[in-house]
Design a protein around this motif. Structure first.
Motif, mmCIF file in Angstrom:
data_model
loop_
_atom_site.group_PDB
_atom_site.id
_atom_site.type_symbol
_atom_site.label_atom_id
_atom_site.label_comp_id
_atom_site.label_asym_id
_atom_site.label_seq_id
_atom_site.Cartn_x
_atom_site.Cartn_y
_atom_site.Cartn_z
ATOM 1 N N LEU A 1 39.210 -56.114 -6.828
ATOM 2 C CA LEU A 1 39.104 -55.336 -5.595
ATOM 3 C C LEU A 1 40.464 -54.825 -5.140
ATOM 4 O O LEU A 1 40.566 -53.714 -4.611
ATOM 5 N N PHE A 2 41.530 -55.616 -5.349
ATOM 6 C CA PHE A 2 42.866 -55.134 -5.013
ATOM 7 C C PHE A 2 43.217 -53.895 -5.848
ATOM 8 O O PHE A 2 43.845 -52.956 -5.356
ATOM 9 N N LYS A 3 42.823 -53.915 -7.113
ATOM 10 C CA LYS A 3 43.081 -52.757 -7.973
ATOM 11 C C LYS A 3 42.299 -51.533 -7.484
ATOM 12 O O LYS A 3 42.805 -50.404 -7.512
ATOM 13 N N VAL A 4 41.069 -51.760 -7.027
ATOM 14 C CA VAL A 4 40.275 -50.656 -6.477
ATOM 15 C C VAL A 4 40.948 -50.100 -5.223
ATOM 16 O O VAL A 4 41.052 -48.876 -5.049
ATOM 17 N N ILE A 5 41.418 -50.999 -4.342
ATOM 18 C CA ILE A 5 42.122 -50.539 -3.139
ATOM 19 C C ILE A 5 43.342 -49.721 -3.519
ATOM 20 O O ILE A 5 43.609 -48.657 -2.943
ATOM 21 N N ALA B 1 45.980 -44.612 -3.644
ATOM 22 C CA ALA B 1 46.837 -43.626 -4.308
ATOM 23 C C ALA B 1 46.244 -42.238 -4.223
ATOM 24 O O ALA B 1 46.964 -41.236 -4.173
ATOM 25 N N GLN B 2 44.932 -42.157 -4.192
ATOM 26 C CA GLN B 2 44.255 -40.866 -4.132
ATOM 27 C C GLN B 2 44.174 -40.301 -2.724
ATOM 28 O O GLN B 2 44.276 -39.092 -2.526
ATOM 29 N N CYS B 3 44.001 -41.198 -1.721
ATOM 30 C CA CYS B 3 43.744 -40.717 -0.355
ATOM 31 C C CYS B 3 44.877 -40.991 0.626
ATOM 32 O O CYS B 3 44.831 -40.528 1.763
ATOM 33 N N TYR C 1 34.521 -45.515 1.753
ATOM 34 C CA TYR C 1 35.009 -45.451 3.122
ATOM 35 C C TYR C 1 36.521 -45.269 3.260
ATOM 36 O O TYR C 1 36.973 -44.673 4.247
ATOM 37 N N LEU C 2 37.329 -45.771 2.342
ATOM 38 C CA LEU C 2 38.773 -45.592 2.495
ATOM 39 C C LEU C 2 39.175 -44.125 2.577
ATOM 40 O O LEU C 2 40.026 -43.756 3.398
ATOM 41 N N PRO C 3 38.589 -43.248 1.758
ATOM 42 C CA PRO C 3 39.009 -41.836 1.827
ATOM 43 C C PRO C 3 38.623 -41.119 3.115
ATOM 44 O O PRO C 3 39.116 -40.022 3.378
ATOM 45 N N THR C 4 37.759 -41.721 3.943
ATOM 46 C CA THR C 4 37.334 -41.034 5.174
ATOM 47 C C THR C 4 38.435 -41.009 6.225
ATOM 48 O O THR C 4 38.350 -40.225 7.179
#
Length: 273
Positions: free
Chosen positions: A226-230, A235-237, A196-199
């Motif tokens: 989870l912080f690392k995932v965020i 960084a990507q989106c 969902y973050l990249p949306t």
């Protein structure tokens, strides 16, 4: 690491509300959020923000009769006038506090009301409110909430929330992604962050330990991971939102109870140093 905000409705409960701003700043929070500001003049809250160098990142629109058990008006037919008055009041406060986003609680679906009727009211109210918020330069957020904490709450799942936001199509209507609620209702939190973050439809994230809703380093969720995932997905989106600590300190309303439980925040900052 994400930018962290203190939820002043839950943290520092031993202090009067207006004194919690100073405490949050001293503990290293850069932003604050809370449920409602309306018991205080906006000028007084703005002064506390300025004095402590804090950013107001989120608060809720008026929810109806909170003390009487109401948890939002957006899905309730016949309450549209009150809902609109509440949005106007929230946007006035948002302007005074330089707050970029306002959360609109969906409300409790009455047992006598068909879900589709409630949904039609909800969507129409959100469409109108998003238009008003856009004129004011604010984002409007909706949040799926688990039915263990709020039985009967209309909106419970991430896919539901994102489908509604996508269907309305307002660029300033977004989802408030609470990892605590998501874990209780759905689980698979890390993959939902990645989905969902990249949306571009996630406007804010909130955290708490599961299941007791204490500090994020208490319970079944691995928040450092989870912080690392965020961070990785951001960084990507290009996601640059805030993460609000919306939890009840395990030690309760005792002096320094919140501050002494911030090992999770210090660890997160150390990783990003």
């Amino acid at each position: 690491m994400p930018r962290f905000a203190a939820n002043l409705s839950m943290l520092y409960p031993e202090l009067d509300f207006l004194d919690r701003f100073d405490a949050a700043a001293k503990d290293g929070f850069a932003g604050v959020e809370y449920l409602f500001p309306y018991a205080f003049p906006a000028t007084e809250i703005a002064a506390r923000l300025k004095a402590n160098g804090l950013k107001q990142v989120l608060f809720n629109a008026p929810p109806g009769n909170w003390d009487g058990g109401e948890r939002g008006l957006a899905c309730l037919p016949g309450r549209e006038g009150e809902f609109r008055d509440g949005i106007a009041k929230a946007l006035d406060y948002a302007a005074a506090l330089d707050c970029p986003r306002v959360h609109v609680m969906a409300g409790l679906l009455p047992a006598s009301l068909a879900r589709e009727t409630g949904k039609a009211t909800y969507v129409e109210n959100l469409r109108w409110a998003a238009g008003e918020a856009a004129k004011a330069g604010r984002d409007l957020l909706i949040e799926p909430i688990n039915t263990r904490d709020i039985p009967g709450f209309f909106l419970n799942r991430q896919d539901e929330a994102h489908a509604i936001v996508e269907a309305i199509g307002a660029s300033n209507l977004k989802v408030q992604f609470d990892l605590y609620h998501c874990q209780i209702v759905e689980g698979d939190v890390a993959m939902k962050i990645r989905k969902y973050l990249p949306t571009g439809r996630v406007g804010h994230i909130q955290i708490a330990g599961v299941p007791e809703r204490h500090e994020p380093d208490i319970g079944e969720l691995n928040h450092p991971y989870l912080f690392k995932v965020i961070d990785e997905v951001s960084a990507q989106c290009g996601w640059d939102g805030w993460v609000g600590g919306e939890y009840r300190p395990a030690r309760g309303a005792v002096p320094n109870g919140t501050s002494d439980g911030l090992a999770w925040l210090r660890a997160a900052k150390a990783l990003s140093a």
